[in-house]
Write a protein that holds these residues in place. Structure first.
Motif, short mmCIF file in Angstrom:
data_model
loop_
_atom_site.label_atom_id
_atom_site.label_comp_id
_atom_site.label_asym_id
_atom_site.label_seq_id
_atom_site.Cartn_x
_atom_site.Cartn_y
_atom_site.Cartn_z
N ASP A 64 42.84 51.47 44.40
CA ASP A 64 43.49 50.23 43.94
C ASP A 64 42.50 49.09 43.79
N VAL A 65 41.58 48.96 44.75
CA VAL A 65 40.64 47.85 44.67
C VAL A 65 39.65 48.05 43.52
N VAL A 66 39.28 49.29 43.23
CA VAL A 66 38.41 49.54 42.08
C VAL A 66 39.15 49.23 40.78
N ALA A 67 40.43 49.60 40.71
CA ALA A 67 41.23 49.30 39.51
C ALA A 67 41.37 47.79 39.31
N ASP A 68 41.60 47.05 40.39
CA ASP A 68 41.69 45.60 40.28
C ASP A 68 40.34 44.99 39.92
N GLY A 69 39.26 45.58 40.42
CA GLY A 69 37.94 45.09 40.06
C GLY A 69 37.64 45.26 38.58
N ARG A 70 38.15 46.33 37.98
CA ARG A 70 37.94 46.54 36.55
C ARG A 70 38.70 45.52 35.72
N ASN A 71 39.74 44.93 36.27
CA ASN A 71 40.48 43.90 35.55
C ASN A 71 39.74 42.57 35.52
N LEU A 72 38.74 42.42 36.38
CA LEU A 72 37.95 41.20 36.37
C LEU A 72 36.98 41.24 35.19
N SER A 73 36.85 40.12 34.49
CA SER A 73 35.89 40.06 33.40
C SER A 73 34.48 40.04 33.95
N GLY A 74 33.50 40.16 33.05
CA GLY A 74 32.10 40.23 33.48
C GLY A 74 31.67 39.01 34.28
N SER A 75 32.08 37.82 33.85
CA SER A 75 31.68 36.61 34.57
C SER A 75 32.46 36.42 35.86
N SER A 76 33.64 37.05 35.97
CA SER A 76 34.44 36.91 37.19
C SER A 76 33.97 37.84 38.30
N TRP A 77 33.15 38.83 37.95
CA TRP A 77 32.60 39.72 38.98
C TRP A 77 31.40 39.02 39.62
N LYS A 78 31.59 38.57 40.84
CA LYS A 78 30.61 37.74 41.52
C LYS A 78 29.69 38.56 42.41
N GLN A 79 28.67 37.87 42.95
CA GLN A 79 27.71 38.53 43.83
C GLN A 79 28.38 39.06 45.09
N GLU A 80 29.37 38.34 45.60
CA GLU A 80 30.05 38.80 46.81
C GLU A 80 30.76 40.13 46.57
N HIS A 81 31.26 40.33 45.34
CA HIS A 81 31.91 41.60 45.02
C HIS A 81 30.89 42.74 45.04
N SER A 82 29.74 42.51 44.41
CA SER A 82 28.72 43.56 44.36
C SER A 82 28.21 43.92 45.75
N ILE A 83 28.00 42.92 46.59
CA ILE A 83 27.50 43.18 47.94
C ILE A 83 28.53 43.97 48.75
N ALA A 84 29.80 43.57 48.68
CA ALA A 84 30.83 44.27 49.44
C ALA A 84 31.00 45.70 48.95
N LEU A 85 30.97 45.90 47.62
CA LEU A 85 31.10 47.25 47.09
C LEU A 85 29.89 48.11 47.45
N SER A 86 28.71 47.53 47.43
CA SER A 86 27.52 48.29 47.79
C SER A 86 27.56 48.72 49.25
N ARG A 87 28.09 47.86 50.10
CA ARG A 87 28.23 48.21 51.51
C ARG A 87 29.18 49.40 51.69
#
Length: 736
Positions: free
Chosen positions: A597-620
């Protein structure tokens, strides 16, 4: 001493700059002063009637007053939007509070209605000679009516432009123009009705003997058309051997469907909000609608014929736009029931307002406006004549009550539900009757208005009530786990009850209701939840405190919140859960669903809406799931998700799956702290490393294809990562 007080002397030559938005008050002040000066000149005319004469002088005075009014209204609109951005709100179509602007508009309309009545009411005392039969005064008066709505039109235009995906033209429908088939069917139906009414009015034919047979044949033909026309269209499309040639775009008007869809969008986005239906507050929309329609109705009664049709038509257009906006909202509601989300580009308006009550109230005004319009038409064109009997009245001198009686009688004939007046021979005395074809056409249009518009609206409202009851029953039985957006908010607010910390913030009735749903849903193996988890994610930080507290109690044991919050909660949950518990089917299935579900919601975010905090949390989270094969599929979707953002932080999160921990600091811009933040650990599976590499190539290509690219540091970082991958293990599949 002056410097301590904040006063700094800075001598120099004065400079001129163009006025900006912050200087709006200066423009308003200037126009208000000019309007006051114009009024002072007009007052001087009372003592010296020859001081102001002619259309030019009075036109200038009126124009200055109208400009001051419009400037003050637009300034109030801009002030209402200070600190409010559509992008900051959950619903981009949310309208800010324009209460002061609506009050100003209502006062303006009331003044105009007072002028229209002139000296016919005891409290009206107008010092100048008012004669709205004079062309000059009448033109200025109609211009004032239209100008009354200019500030609101400006405000709603601004909202629509900011909310639309295409900023240049919010009247363009995202799905394209109205189809040729719809245009043809609509034009054919209108043409058939118009031709039949005209021929019948001219007495070109008579069907005393075969009337019933003709009507039955027409109805059967309509049913057969709905059955066979779609199949015929499918058959014709299947016979096409080649794709149709592309049509060269020629602007908005190259297709007639763009015109109709543009008019529809203008009615929905600009005209309908003039009723106040999109304003928030308890009974505020109904109050504003009344304050707008009352003076328009009064002007429709008091203005000389046929100019009273102008405010009546304005009110009618607002009602039409309100009905169309309600239809758009209901269409969005149907979509939300299917996709289980209120955040999608497929929604045209969103869910800021449920317009059922406001639309029905607008339609109710037609029962006053239509008789007023008939009265205005009769006073100018003399199309009706008195009938023999006790109710016979000279139509030319008939009052409003007589026209209400006439329209009520026609209503009894036109509404199918109460057509028993003809079946049981109920006496239907009318004050007057049509005396020519044009009058019959007008009566036919009024009946058609009742049949098509009012009955359709009531049936739609009844259908909504039935659907809401069905939702409540299905939810309690565990068959569904969410409501439509409007009913959802209404039920959550009704369920709220203040409670101590930790206790359920629900009253006993709804607590039992949601507990029953949870038990039934668990028995049907549809989930052990009080409410749909995807909907809880969207409502977790709702603006309404009551909704927010109920939702957070529902989600106290679930992975719910923003994308970043859920990613971190999943990582924490995985860390504190023992390997033995992770292997249990129930735990892994629930974890997989939350991750998906969280990956599906992340795909709904546009490129500029995907922030650094998202990338760090997903990488963790990806670091923790490195060796868990059960999540391979959703992990691959997460890698593709990172490739949608052409940012340095997304590239770092992908590099963390390709570069060994001990080599992370050799990459440009990666310190030891940054490497620990992104949790560098080379993915052992070659397939996932290849997918991460493809995502890096996608980011690289997107940046290089952007003519205004600013990702030089990102490109250098990606090149360094790709070079590392080529040299690590001799992977020759990566091009040089």
């Amino acid at each position: 001493m002056l410097e301590k007080m904040g006063i700094v002397w800075n001598p120099g030559w004065p400079s001129w700059s163009c006025p900006g938005r912050r200087d709006g008050w200066l423009i308003v002040w200037t126009l208000v002063m000019a309007a006051l000066a114009a009024v002072s000149v007009a007052i001087a005319d009372l003592s010296d009637p020859e001081s102001v004469e002619g259309a030019a002088a009075w036109g200038t005075i009126t124009t200055l007053c109208l400009l001051a009014y419009m400037a003050a209204g637009i300034f109030a609109v801009l002030r209402s939007r200070v600190g409010t951005s559509n992008q900051e709100l959950d619903d981009p179509e949310h309208h800010p509070s324009f209460h002061r602007v609506f009050l100003l508009t209502s006062l303006m309309l009331c003044v105009l209605a007072w002028i229209a009545f002139g000296h016919h009411v005891p409290f009206a005392h107008w010092p100048w000679s008012v004669d709205l039969n004079d062309p000059t005064q009448r033109s200025l008066y109609i211009a004032a009516i239209i100008s009354s709505f200019v500030p609101l039109l400006f405000g709603f235009h601004t909202i629509a432009r900011e909310a639309a995906t295409d900023k240049a033209n919010y009247l363009m429908h995202p799905e394209g123009p109205t189809s040729w088939f719809q245009l043809g069917v609509s034009a054919g139906a209108l043409g058939f009705l118009s031709l039949g009414a005209w021929a019948a009015g001219e007495r070109w034919f008579s069907m005393e003997q075969d009337f019933g047979l003709v009507v039955m044949s027409g109805v059967i033909a309509g049913f057969l058309a709905f059955i066979f026309v779609p199949h015929l269209g499918d058959a014709l499309s299947n016979r096409r051997e080649t794709d149709p040639r592309p049509v060269k775009a020629a602007g908005v008007t190259f297709h007639p469907g763009y015109i109709t869809s543009g008019i529809d969008a203008a009615a929905v986005r600009l005209i309908a909000p003039l009723s106040g239906a999109t304003q928030s507050g308890w009974m505020i929309p109904q109050l504003i609608l009344t304050l707008i329609f009352l003076p328009l109705t009064a002007m429709g009664y008091a203005l000389p014929a046929p100019w009273g049709l102008v405010p009546i038509c304005i009110a009618g257009v607002i009602i039409f736009g309100l009905g169309r906006r309600w239809a758009w909202v209901e269409d969005d509601r149907e979509k939300a029931l299917r996709i289980q989300s209120t955040r999608s580009s497929q929604f045209r308006l969103g869910f800021a307002n449920d317009l059922r009550d406001e639309a029905l109230m607008g339609y109710a005004w037609l029962f006053i406006l239509v008789p007023l319009a008939l009265r205005q038409i009769q006073m100018h064109f003399d199309l009706f004549e008195p009938v023999d009997g006790p109710m016979g009245v000279a139509a030319q001198s008939a009052g409003l009550m007589d026209w209400l009686k006439f329209f009520g009688t026609e209503l009894a004939k036109g509404v199918p539900i109460v057509d028993w007046v003809d079946i049981y021979d109920v006496n239907q005395e009318e004050p007057f009757a049509p005396k020519g074809p044009m009058a019959r056409h007008i009566v036919f249009v009024s009946r058609l208005l009742v049949d098509v518009v009012l009955i359709a609206a009531l049936l739609q409202a009844f259908g909504i009530m039935q659907r809401n009851r069905a939702q409540e029953r299905l939810f309690e039985a565990g068959q569904i786990d969410f409501f439509d957006p409007f009913m959802e908010r209404r039920i959550l607010r009704k369920a709220f009850q203040p409670a101590e910390h930790g206790a359920a913030p629900l009253n006993s009735r709804y607590l039992a209701y949601f507990e029953t749903h949870r038990e039934k849903s668990k028995d049907l193996d549809k989930g052990d939840y009080y409410y749909n988890t995807r909907r809880l994610n969207e409502l977790f930080n709702d603006r309404d405190r009551k909704v927010r507290e109920v939702v957070r109690w529902f989600a106290k044991d679930l992975i719910v919140g923003s994308v970043t919050e859920r990613l971190n909660k999943l990582a924490d949950l995985y860390e504190r859960t023992s390997p033995e518990s992770r292997d249990k089917p129930d735990w892994s299935r629930k974890f997989y669903r939350f991750f998906d579900d969280v990956v599906a919601d992340g795909r709904n975010l546009s490129g500029s809406s995907w922030k650094q905090e998202h990338s760090i949390a997903l990488s963790r989270l990806l670091f923790q799931l490195t060796n868990d094969k059960e999540y391979d599929q959703v992990r691959n979707r997460a890698l593709l998700l990172l490739g949608r953002s052409d940012s340095l932080h997304a590239a770092r999160a992908l590099a963390a799956r390709l570069v060994r921990d001990e080599h992370a600091t050799t990459l440009p811009g990666i310190s030891k702290e940054i490497a620990e933040t992104y949790r560098f650990a080379r993915q052992p599976r070659l397939g996932e490393r290849s997918l991460a590499t493809e995502s890096l190539f996608k980011i690289k290509g997107d940046i290089e294809d952007n003519p205004h690219r600013t990702g030089t540091a990102t490109l250098k970082f990606i090149e360094a990562v790709l070079e590392y991958v080529r040299n690590d293990g001799g992977n020759g599949s990566i091009p040089t």
